[in-house]
Design an enzyme around this catalytic site. Structure first.
Site, PDB file in Angstrom:
ATOM      1  N   SER A 167       0.835  -1.206   0.000  1.00  0.00           N
ATOM      2  CA  SER A 167       0.000   0.000   0.000  1.00  0.00           C
ATOM      3  C   SER A 167       0.862   1.245   0.000  1.00  0.00           C
ATOM      4  O   SER A 167       1.654   1.477   0.923  1.00  0.00           O
ATOM      5  CB  SER A 167      -0.907   0.004   1.232  1.00  0.00           C
ATOM      6  OG  SER A 167      -1.507   1.285   1.336  1.00  0.00           O
TER       7      SER A 167
ATOM      8  N   HIS B  84      -1.150  -1.169  -4.163  1.00  0.00           N
ATOM      9  CA  HIS B  84      -2.448  -0.888  -3.554  1.00  0.00           C
ATOM     10  C   HIS B  84      -2.576   0.621  -3.343  1.00  0.00           C
ATOM     11  O   HIS B  84      -1.732   1.239  -2.692  1.00  0.00           O
ATOM     12  CB  HIS B  84      -2.531  -1.639  -2.222  1.00  0.00           C
ATOM     13  CG  HIS B  84      -3.847  -1.568  -1.535  1.00  0.00           C
ATOM     14  ND1 HIS B  84      -4.918  -2.384  -1.853  1.00  0.00           N
ATOM     15  CD2 HIS B  84      -4.277  -0.779  -0.521  1.00  0.00           C
ATOM     16  CE1 HIS B  84      -5.937  -2.101  -1.059  1.00  0.00           C
ATOM     17  NE2 HIS B  84      -5.577  -1.129  -0.243  1.00  0.00           N
TER      18      HIS B  84
ATOM     19  N   ASP C  37      -4.911   3.529  -1.859  1.00  0.00           N
ATOM     20  CA  ASP C  37      -6.036   3.817  -0.961  1.00  0.00           C
ATOM     21  C   ASP C  37      -6.609   5.196  -1.246  1.00  0.00           C
ATOM     22  O   ASP C  37      -5.983   6.211  -0.953  1.00  0.00           O
ATOM     23  CB  ASP C  37      -5.553   3.750   0.494  1.00  0.00           C
ATOM     24  CG  ASP C  37      -5.259   2.331   0.942  1.00  0.00           C
ATOM     25  OD1 ASP C  37      -6.172   1.487   0.858  1.00  0.00           O
ATOM     26  OD2 ASP C  37      -4.112   2.069   1.358  1.00  0.00           O
TER      27      ASP C  37
ATOM     28  N   MET D 101      -9.281   7.890  -0.311  1.00  0.00           N
ATOM     29  CA  MET D 101     -10.153   8.268   0.822  1.00  0.00           C
ATOM     30  C   MET D 101     -10.645   9.694   0.607  1.00  0.00           C
ATOM     31  O   MET D 101      -9.888  10.545   0.126  1.00  0.00           O
ATOM     32  CB  MET D 101      -9.381   8.192   2.137  1.00  0.00           C
ATOM     33  CG  MET D 101      -8.716   6.852   2.404  1.00  0.00           C
ATOM     34  SD  MET D 101      -7.987   6.826   4.055  1.00  0.00           S
ATOM     35  CE  MET D 101      -7.038   5.299   3.991  1.00  0.00           C
TER      36      MET D 101
ATOM     37  N   HIS E   5      -8.381   0.824  -4.013  1.00  0.00           N
ATOM     38  CA  HIS E   5      -9.318   0.547  -2.923  1.00  0.00           C
ATOM     39  C   HIS E   5     -10.044   1.848  -2.616  1.00  0.00           C
ATOM     40  O   HIS E   5      -9.474   2.754  -2.014  1.00  0.00           O
ATOM     41  CB  HIS E   5      -8.501   0.034  -1.719  1.00  0.00           C
ATOM     42  CG  HIS E   5      -9.309  -0.184  -0.477  1.00  0.00           C
ATOM     43  ND1 HIS E   5      -8.727  -0.326   0.770  1.00  0.00           N
ATOM     44  CD2 HIS E   5     -10.649  -0.297  -0.271  1.00  0.00           C
ATOM     45  CE1 HIS E   5      -9.663  -0.510   1.675  1.00  0.00           C
ATOM     46  NE2 HIS E   5     -10.834  -0.492   1.079  1.00  0.00           N
TER      47      HIS E   5
ATOM     48  N   MET F  78     -12.270   4.064  -0.715  1.00  0.00           N
ATOM     49  CA  MET F  78     -12.971   4.330   0.557  1.00  0.00           C
ATOM     50  C   MET F  78     -13.627   5.698   0.420  1.00  0.00           C
ATOM     51  O   MET F  78     -13.200   6.686   1.000  1.00  0.00           O
ATOM     52  CB  MET F  78     -11.965   4.272   1.716  1.00  0.00           C
ATOM     53  CG  MET F  78     -11.554   2.840   2.050  1.00  0.00           C
ATOM     54  SD  MET F  78     -10.037   2.758   3.014  1.00  0.00           S
ATOM     55  CE  MET F  78      -8.828   2.886   1.706  1.00  0.00           C
TER      56      MET F  78
ATOM     57  N   MET G  11     -11.525  -6.112   5.298  1.00  0.00           N
ATOM     58  CA  MET G  11     -10.735  -5.178   6.116  1.00  0.00           C
ATOM     59  C   MET G  11     -10.413  -5.847   7.446  1.00  0.00           C
ATOM     60  O   MET G  11     -11.299  -6.371   8.121  1.00  0.00           O
ATOM     61  CB  MET G  11     -11.514  -3.885   6.381  1.00  0.00           C
ATOM     62  CG  MET G  11     -11.714  -2.963   5.180  1.00  0.00           C
ATOM     63  SD  MET G  11     -10.201  -2.405   4.358  1.00  0.00           S
ATOM     64  CE  MET G  11      -9.287  -1.653   5.707  1.00  0.00           C
TER      65      MET G  11
ATOM     66  N   GLY H  76      -9.486   3.675   7.009  1.00  0.00           N
ATOM     67  CA  GLY H  76      -9.228   5.097   7.218  1.00  0.00           C
ATOM     68  C   GLY H  76      -7.770   5.461   7.441  1.00  0.00           C
ATOM     69  O   GLY H  76      -7.344   6.541   7.057  1.00  0.00           O
TER      70      GLY H  76
ATOM     71  N   GLY I 195      -1.120   1.691   9.427  1.00  0.00           N
ATOM     72  CA  GLY I 195      -0.387   1.531  10.678  1.00  0.00           C
ATOM     73  C   GLY I 195      -1.201   1.086  11.876  1.00  0.00           C
ATOM     74  O   GLY I 195      -0.734   1.182  13.009  1.00  0.00           O
TER      75      GLY I 195
ATOM     76  N   ASP J  54      -6.653  -6.655   4.246  1.00  0.00           N
ATOM     77  CA  ASP J  54      -6.072  -5.313   4.231  1.00  0.00           C
ATOM     78  C   ASP J  54      -6.159  -4.690   5.619  1.00  0.00           C
ATOM     79  O   ASP J  54      -7.247  -4.494   6.146  1.00  0.00           O
ATOM     80  CB  ASP J  54      -6.837  -4.455   3.207  1.00  0.00           C
ATOM     81  CG  ASP J  54      -6.257  -3.047   3.074  1.00  0.00           C
ATOM     82  OD1 ASP J  54      -5.157  -2.794   3.593  1.00  0.00           O
ATOM     83  OD2 ASP J  54      -6.917  -2.212   2.420  1.00  0.00           O
TER      84      ASP J  54
ATOM     85  N   GLY K  38      -2.987  -3.925   8.890  1.00  0.00           N
ATOM     86  CA  GLY K  38      -2.197  -4.565   9.939  1.00  0.00           C
ATOM     87  C   GLY K  38      -1.552  -5.875   9.531  1.00  0.00           C
ATOM     88  O   GLY K  38      -1.169  -6.678  10.391  1.00  0.00           O
TER      89      GLY K  38
ATOM     90  N   SER L  44       2.628  -0.373   6.074  1.00  0.00           N
ATOM     91  CA  SER L  44       3.768  -0.114   6.969  1.00  0.00           C
ATOM     92  C   SER L  44       4.792  -1.233   6.938  1.00  0.00           C
ATOM     93  O   SER L  44       5.992  -0.971   7.045  1.00  0.00           O
ATOM     94  CB  SER L  44       3.288   0.092   8.409  1.00  0.00           C
ATOM     95  OG  SER L  44       1.923   0.310   8.475  1.00  0.00           O
TER      96      SER L  44
HETATM   97  O1  LIG Z   1      -7.080   0.489   3.440  1.00  0.00           O
HETATM   98  C1  LIG Z   1      -6.244   0.801   4.258  1.00  0.00           C
HETATM   99  C2  LIG Z   1      -6.612   1.597   5.458  1.00  0.00           C
HETATM  100  O2  LIG Z   1      -7.948   1.928   5.395  1.00  0.00           O
HETATM  101  C3  LIG Z   1      -4.779   0.438   4.013  1.00  0.00           C
HETATM  102  O3  LIG Z   1      -4.684  -0.271   2.803  1.00  0.00           O
HETATM  103  C4  LIG Z   1      -4.164  -0.373   5.111  1.00  0.00           C
HETATM  104  O4  LIG Z   1      -4.365   0.152   6.353  1.00  0.00           O
HETATM  105  C5  LIG Z   1      -2.695  -0.643   4.830  1.00  0.00           C
HETATM  106  O5  LIG Z   1      -1.855  -0.112   5.774  1.00  0.00           O
HETATM  107  P1  LIG Z   1      -1.128  -0.995   6.925  1.00  0.00           P
HETATM  108  O6  LIG Z   1      -0.562  -2.213   6.270  1.00  0.00           O
HETATM  109  O7  LIG Z   1      -0.094  -0.048   7.438  1.00  0.00           O
HETATM  110  O8  LIG Z   1      -2.190  -1.349   7.930  1.00  0.00           O
HETATM  111 FE   LIG Z   2      -6.579  -0.387   1.519  1.00  0.00          FE
END
Ligand SMILES: O=C(CO)[C@H](O)[C@H](O)COP(=O)(O)O
Ligand SMILES: [Fe+2]
Length: 220
Positions: free
Chosen positions: A8, A31, A33, A35, A64, A66, A135, A140, A143, A173, A175, A196
């Site tokens: 991402s 990826h 994101d 938003m 993705h 959002m 998810m 949102g 990390g 997706d 963490g 991350s």
């Molecule tokens: O859609 C997402 C958040 O809404 C991101 O794709 C996701 O959080 C990726 O970041 P990490 O791997 O740091 O959690």
């Molecule tokens: Fe995402």
């Protein structure tokens, strides 16, 4: 099930996106994101950046969305050259129409479910999609800590997908890192988003290789 890794760019340096894309030549997807401050309490990037990224890298873009009105905007991401466009079930008012439109424009169509959205009501839509995104954090922000309570939903989704022929990819997706990816793979996920864990690493490409190796080892 073929393991795929989709780093991402939310965790990348937005001032150097072309370089950050080039830093992960072993990624299956990038990826992206999107938003809009409405569907989620954060604002990232939109169509102009996707169009620019498309020209800057040959890695396919996994968008993705959002955003509050995916029915209105998703086709434009497919037209912009995204290889995959994923809309949220919680936001779409006409998901079947929108998913069909994404496919008709030549992109893969994805349906995303936030943590509190059950997968079972969407069983009849499996024929309309190429990927189901689960998810594993509240959407949102990057990390965040992986939500272990999502593991049963990953298992149930894999079972539903297999019952329907096993064609639909199952993406997780949020963490996803060296510690959590094995459990996701074991539960049945095959496409792994990592922000991350990739861009926070000293060597992003090596981090992808390590994540991929763990996922392959743990896949059923
Ligand atoms: O859609 C997402 C958040 O809404 C991101 O794709 C996701 O959080 C990726 O970041 P990490 O791997 O740091 O959690
Ligand atoms: Fe995402």
């Amino acid at each position: 099930m073929a393991v795929q890794i989709s780093p991402s760019i939310l965790a990348a340096d937005f001032a150097r996106l072309a370089d950050e894309a080039a830093a992960v030549p072993n990624a299956d997807w990038l990826h992206v994101d999107v938003m809009d401050y409405h569907f989620v309490p954060n604002l990232t990037l939109g169509l102009p950046v996707v169009e620019a990224l498309r020209k800057a890298t040959s890695t396919p873009l996994d968008c993705h969305l959002m955003i509050a009105d995916p029915d209105r905007w998703a086709p434009a991401y497919a037209e912009a050259g995204a290889g995959s466009v994923t809309i949220h079930a919680e936001a779409a008012k006409a998901p079947v129409r929108t998913l069909r439109e994404i496919r008709s424009l030549g992109a893969r169509a994805g349906l995303a479910l936030s943590p509190a959205t059950a997968v079972e009501p969407y069983e009849d839509l499996l024929g309309e999609i190429d990927m189901l995104l689960l998810m594993t954090v509240e959407p949102g922000f990057g990390g965040q800590k992986f939500l272990d309570i999502m593991l049963p939903k990953i298992r149930r989704s894999r079972a539903l997908i297999e019952r329907h022929g096993g064609r639909v990819w199952l993406q997780v997706d949020g963490g996803v890192d060296a510690e959590t990816i094995g459990r996701c793979a074991e539960a049945g996920a095959d496409v792994f988003v990592a922000g991350s864990a990739v861009y926070g690493a000293a060597d992003p490409a090596a981090a992808i290789d390590a994540l991929r190796a763990t996922a392959i080892r743990q896949s059923g």
